[in-house]
Enzyme design. Sequence first.
Site, PDB file in Angstrom:
ATOM      1  N   HIS A  59     -13.036 -13.953   0.989  1.00 16.76           N
ATOM      2  CA  HIS A  59     -14.260 -13.188   0.711  1.00 16.76           C
ATOM      3  C   HIS A  59     -15.508 -14.028   0.964  1.00 16.76           C
ATOM      4  CE1 HIS A  59     -16.121  -9.925  -2.110  1.00 16.76           C
ATOM      5  NE2 HIS A  59     -16.969 -10.290  -1.158  1.00 16.76           N
ATOM      6  N   PHE A  62     -20.724 -14.502   6.113  1.00 17.16           N
ATOM      7  CA  PHE A  62     -21.333 -15.577   6.915  1.00 17.16           C
ATOM      8  C   PHE A  62     -22.553 -15.121   7.729  1.00 17.16           C
ATOM      9  CE2 PHE A  62     -17.753 -19.038   7.179  1.00 17.16           C
ATOM     10  CZ  PHE A  62     -18.036 -19.392   5.869  1.00 17.16           C
ATOM     11  N   ARG A  63     -22.936 -13.859   7.663  1.00 13.73           N
ATOM     12  CA  ARG A  63     -24.226 -13.393   8.217  1.00 13.73           C
ATOM     13  C   ARG A  63     -24.343 -13.517   9.731  1.00 13.73           C
ATOM     14  NH1 ARG A  63     -24.701 -11.103   3.451  1.00 13.73           N
ATOM     15  NH2 ARG A  63     -25.680 -12.315   1.799  1.00 13.73           N
ATOM     16  N   ASN A  93     -20.320  -6.538   6.285  1.00 15.35           N
ATOM     17  CA  ASN A  93     -21.711  -6.078   6.136  1.00 15.35           C
ATOM     18  C   ASN A  93     -22.686  -7.006   6.851  1.00 15.35           C
ATOM     19  OD1 ASN A  93     -21.235  -8.079   4.219  1.00 15.35           O
ATOM     20  ND2 ASN A  93     -22.739  -7.296   2.785  1.00 15.35           N
ATOM     21  N   HIS A 230     -13.747  -9.202  -6.671  1.00 17.34           N
ATOM     22  CA  HIS A 230     -14.615  -9.667  -7.768  1.00 17.34           C
ATOM     23  C   HIS A 230     -14.559  -8.814  -9.036  1.00 17.34           C
ATOM     24  CE1 HIS A 230     -17.052  -6.736  -5.712  1.00 17.34           C
ATOM     25  NE2 HIS A 230     -17.559  -7.562  -4.821  1.00 17.34           N
ATOM     26  N   ASP A 300     -16.974 -14.885  -2.649  1.00 14.90           N
ATOM     27  CA  ASP A 300     -18.041 -13.909  -2.388  1.00 14.90           C
ATOM     28  C   ASP A 300     -19.317 -14.640  -1.965  1.00 14.90           C
ATOM     29  OD1 ASP A 300     -19.320 -11.535  -2.013  1.00 14.90           O
ATOM     30  OD2 ASP A 300     -19.394 -10.961  -4.131  1.00 14.90           O
ATOM     31  N   HIS A 304     -28.621 -15.855   0.437  1.00 18.40           N
ATOM     32  CA  HIS A 304     -29.960 -15.328   0.724  1.00 18.40           C
ATOM     33  C   HIS A 304     -30.928 -16.487   0.544  1.00 18.40           C
ATOM     34  CE1 HIS A 304     -28.633 -11.158   0.880  1.00 18.40           C
ATOM     35  NE2 HIS A 304     -27.929 -11.372  -0.222  1.00 18.40           N
TER      36      HIS A 304
HETATM   37  O1  DOR Z   1     -24.324  -9.339  -4.400  1.00 20.13           O
HETATM   38  C1  DOR Z   1     -23.769  -9.015  -3.345  1.00 20.13           C
HETATM   39  N1  DOR Z   1     -24.143  -9.557  -2.170  1.00 20.13           N
HETATM   40  N2  DOR Z   1     -22.786  -8.106  -3.374  1.00 20.13           N
HETATM   41  C2  DOR Z   1     -22.290  -7.576  -2.248  1.00 20.13           C
HETATM   42  O2  DOR Z   1     -21.461  -6.721  -2.331  1.00 20.13           O
HETATM   43  C3  DOR Z   1     -22.783  -8.001  -0.933  1.00 20.13           C
HETATM   44  C4  DOR Z   1     -23.376  -9.343  -1.000  1.00 20.13           C
HETATM   45  C5  DOR Z   1     -24.205  -9.691   0.209  1.00 20.13           C
HETATM   46  O3  DOR Z   1     -23.706  -9.499   1.332  1.00 20.13           O
HETATM   47  O4  DOR Z   1     -25.317 -10.181   0.038  1.00 20.13           O
HETATM   48 ZN    ZN Z   2     -18.895  -9.688  -1.127  1.00 20.08          ZN
HETATM   49 ZN    ZN Z   3     -18.757  -6.995  -3.199  1.00 21.70          ZN
END
Ligand code: DOR
Ligand code: ZN
Ligand code: ZN
Length: 438
Positions: A59, A62-63, A93, A230, A300, A304
């Site tokens: 999980h 890596f953007r 995502n 999570h 996770d 940011h």
């Molecule tokens: O806090 C989160 N950030 N939850 C998520 O489900 C996505 C993640 C993100 O990609 O920043």
């Molecule tokens: Zn996540």
């Molecule tokens: Zn999530």
Amino acid sequence: MYDLIIEDGTVVSGTGRQVADVAIEGGTITYVGPRPAGGAKRRVSAAGRYVLPGFIDTHVHFRDPGHPHKEDWESGSRAAVIGGVTTVCDMPNTSPPTITVAAWEDKAARAAARSRANYGIWFGGAAGQVDEARRMADEGPACGIKVFMGASTGPLLVDDATLVELFMRTDALIGVHAESEAVLAEQRAAWSGRTPPTHHDARPAAAAVEAVRRLIELCRARPRPVHVCHVSTAAELAELEAVRGQLPFTLEVSPHHLWLDNTMPLGNLGKVNPPLRPPADRAALWDALTRGVLDTVGSDHAPHTLEEKGRPYDQAPAGLPGVEMVFSLLAGAVHEGRLSVERMVSLCAEAPARLFGFAAKGRVVEGADADLLIYAPSDLVALSATQVLTRVGWSPFLGVLGHPHPDEVLVGGRLVAARGQMVDDDARGALVRPARRF
Ligand code: DOR
Ligand code: ZN
Ligand code: ZN
């Protein structure tokens, strides 16, 4: 002639340990046992040290593609391997989201060129994309199908009809961000114009419970592997424990829900979905961890920038980095006697490999890939800037007691990182894909 023999280490599995030599040839573990006959190009003593399978973090965000100023395959995978994570699975995502074959292949090409860790790539569940999800995850190389039941960072939010379709028409592992969008929407309306005391108040346990109940209903209608990402609350755990053994659910826990809670003065650095919870939930997660109810640890890792996190609460993005801290935190807990080294190996390597069908990963046995983490138990340190490796340059875990970096980390038989530094930046990881066919 072996390429390398790691001598006299304490080799750990999810269920036991033995002092043994580990011999490697061409990226594969070809022997585990007493000193082998025959020569080796190189020998390393691991006497008094643990030899573990490299960690598998299923999980990470890596953007890449999309937001390389936060992280990309190069910076993220370096952070991973220095921290003992030799395989990562990247979430969909990104921008564009990984919901088409073309987007999946583009991401795989980026990882192939730049990832220092082995990599799996999730396919995103999305309306109108179920056939592609089948092609990529049931029949193809994607490590699973990721579903967001509640809106979080990025545009991936699955409506109930699509969720049902995914449940009924695909067979691959589904990984779920389980927060109910209906409950979240109610809360948004209730808090409109006001700032909740903590992020947890805006996204309460009820959102997670509602989502998990829906998953249980769907899984009863069609039992199929579901990995709940999570898990963060006692209430969710209670729902899932009640069906454990009857339905094919497995559970992931993230370090921030084990080490942090909503009473800590973290501000937006602690803003994450699902949120940091009250201390009682945290205690319930530790209890579940020691009872063996949680299957895997996933960071996770969701970086940011500090600039974004410095915005007012309602504008700051949710998510926090952590792939480089998993080993430090877990090995710290081992050092403190809160869990056994075997349990750590199960949570961080053996179980992820088994659940995701990475047949050659997660175990130090003959025939497995030579992804290894070697460390000598040592005094703990307060985690500091030295441990922070993500491109965004911060961590919510500073000051927490943890184990220093692993001594040595091997990916595919190559020594890539040692004591907090990359030592071989030229090696590239390989794609991991599920071996099982459903
Ligand atoms: O806090 C989160 N950030 N939850 C998520 O489900 C996505 C993640 C993100 O990609 O920043
Ligand atoms: Zn996540
Ligand atoms: Zn999530």
